[in-house]
Scaffold this motif. Sequence first.
Motif, mmCIF file in Angstrom:
data_model
loop_
_atom_site.group_PDB
_atom_site.id
_atom_site.type_symbol
_atom_site.label_atom_id
_atom_site.label_comp_id
_atom_site.label_asym_id
_atom_site.label_seq_id
_atom_site.Cartn_x
_atom_site.Cartn_y
_atom_site.Cartn_z
ATOM 1 N N UNK A 183 -11.297 3.101 4.635
ATOM 2 C CA UNK A 183 -10.174 4.045 4.594
ATOM 3 C C UNK A 183 -8.854 3.307 4.777
ATOM 4 N N UNK A 184 -7.895 3.596 3.892
ATOM 5 C CA UNK A 184 -6.588 2.952 3.921
ATOM 6 C C UNK A 184 -5.525 4.000 4.192
ATOM 7 N N UNK A 185 -4.643 3.735 5.159
ATOM 8 C CA UNK A 185 -3.512 4.613 5.440
ATOM 9 C C UNK A 185 -2.223 3.899 5.067
ATOM 10 N N UNK A 186 -1.442 4.544 4.196
ATOM 11 C CA UNK A 186 -0.146 3.999 3.783
ATOM 12 C C UNK A 186 0.961 4.791 4.459
ATOM 13 N N UNK A 187 1.899 4.108 5.070
ATOM 14 C CA UNK A 187 3.059 4.743 5.695
ATOM 15 C C UNK A 187 4.304 3.962 5.299
ATOM 16 N N UNK A 188 5.465 4.492 5.681
ATOM 17 C CA UNK A 188 6.713 3.827 5.335
ATOM 18 C C UNK A 188 7.506 4.626 4.323
ATOM 19 N N UNK A 189 8.324 3.930 3.510
ATOM 20 C CA UNK A 189 9.263 4.594 2.614
ATOM 21 C C UNK A 189 9.144 4.089 1.187
ATOM 22 N N UNK A 190 9.300 5.014 0.233
ATOM 23 C CA UNK A 190 9.414 4.682 -1.187
ATOM 24 C C UNK A 190 10.631 5.421 -1.737
ATOM 25 N N UNK A 191 11.083 5.029 -2.927
ATOM 26 C CA UNK A 191 12.338 5.572 -3.449
ATOM 27 C C UNK A 191 12.161 6.783 -4.366
ATOM 28 N N UNK A 192 10.920 7.107 -4.743
ATOM 29 C CA UNK A 192 10.710 8.245 -5.632
ATOM 30 C C UNK A 192 9.264 8.712 -5.537
ATOM 31 N N UNK A 193 9.009 9.924 -6.044
ATOM 32 C CA UNK A 193 7.632 10.411 -6.096
ATOM 33 C C UNK A 193 6.788 9.535 -7.013
ATOM 34 N N UNK A 194 7.392 9.057 -8.114
ATOM 35 C CA UNK A 194 6.657 8.180 -9.023
ATOM 36 C C UNK A 194 6.226 6.897 -8.311
ATOM 37 N N UNK A 195 7.130 6.305 -7.514
ATOM 38 C CA UNK A 195 6.797 5.092 -6.766
ATOM 39 C C UNK A 195 5.715 5.373 -5.732
ATOM 40 N N UNK A 196 5.755 6.565 -5.170
ATOM 41 C CA UNK A 196 4.736 6.945 -4.187
ATOM 42 C C UNK A 196 3.352 6.967 -4.825
ATOM 43 N N UNK A 197 3.259 7.518 -6.029
ATOM 44 C CA UNK A 197 1.982 7.547 -6.730
ATOM 45 C C UNK A 197 1.546 6.146 -7.151
ATOM 46 N N UNK A 198 2.498 5.308 -7.549
ATOM 47 C CA UNK A 198 2.169 3.932 -7.915
ATOM 48 C C UNK A 198 1.579 3.192 -6.722
#
Length: 220
Positions: A183-198
């Motif tokens: 199981x992997x948990x990702x946290x932090x910040x991205x600049x767009x919803x597209x980047x979040x999915x990437x």
Amino acid sequence: MSDHRDDLVLDGLVREELEWAPHVDATNITVHVRDGIVTLGGFVASYAEKKAAERAVWHVRGVLGLAQDIEVRLNPEARHSDEEIAHRIASILRWDARIPEGRIQVKVEAGVVTLIGAVDWRYQKEDVEARVQPLAGVVAIKNEIVVRPPRGASNINDAVRRALARHAEIDASRITVVTQGGEVTLAGEVRSLAARRIAENAAWSATGVENVIDRMRVVP
């Protein structure tokens, strides 16, 4: 908290993007924006069109989140029996070499397709859903396929970090990775919803990943 004027600007950008999206008839789609969160309502003529509208919004700068409340209202000529839809899906999956044979079961009820089974990789789970989306008569998809990767994976945490670093669309230094087993948990910040999915898809690409928990925030 975003400014009301920012929401008005974002509302206009989202509506414009929907109008330009080649596979979307935005005539009956409603848009509501509050604090950077976009809610899509109204109705479209197919499930594929609903998903296309969703993808269009992902790429609009300033969108912090998306609530998808669009209803699928099939045209009379697009209506098919559940049995016919199930047979079509089974035939498509049987001839797709990317999908493990005999490991996916399909249930259809009132046009709602439920996918059940287990695959080795996340992309296989997504491929199954992608093949079903365009079919006439489908109004919704419940993808309950689980990912059970092969044994013998190396250091998953390092593999995920390397996968994130390879993508120019995301700043890997702003994302934290915590792993526990598969199981992997990702946290932090991205600049767009597209980047979040990437970022999420990049994590899934690492061998041995069984689940990804997305706790990232969109901060333009």
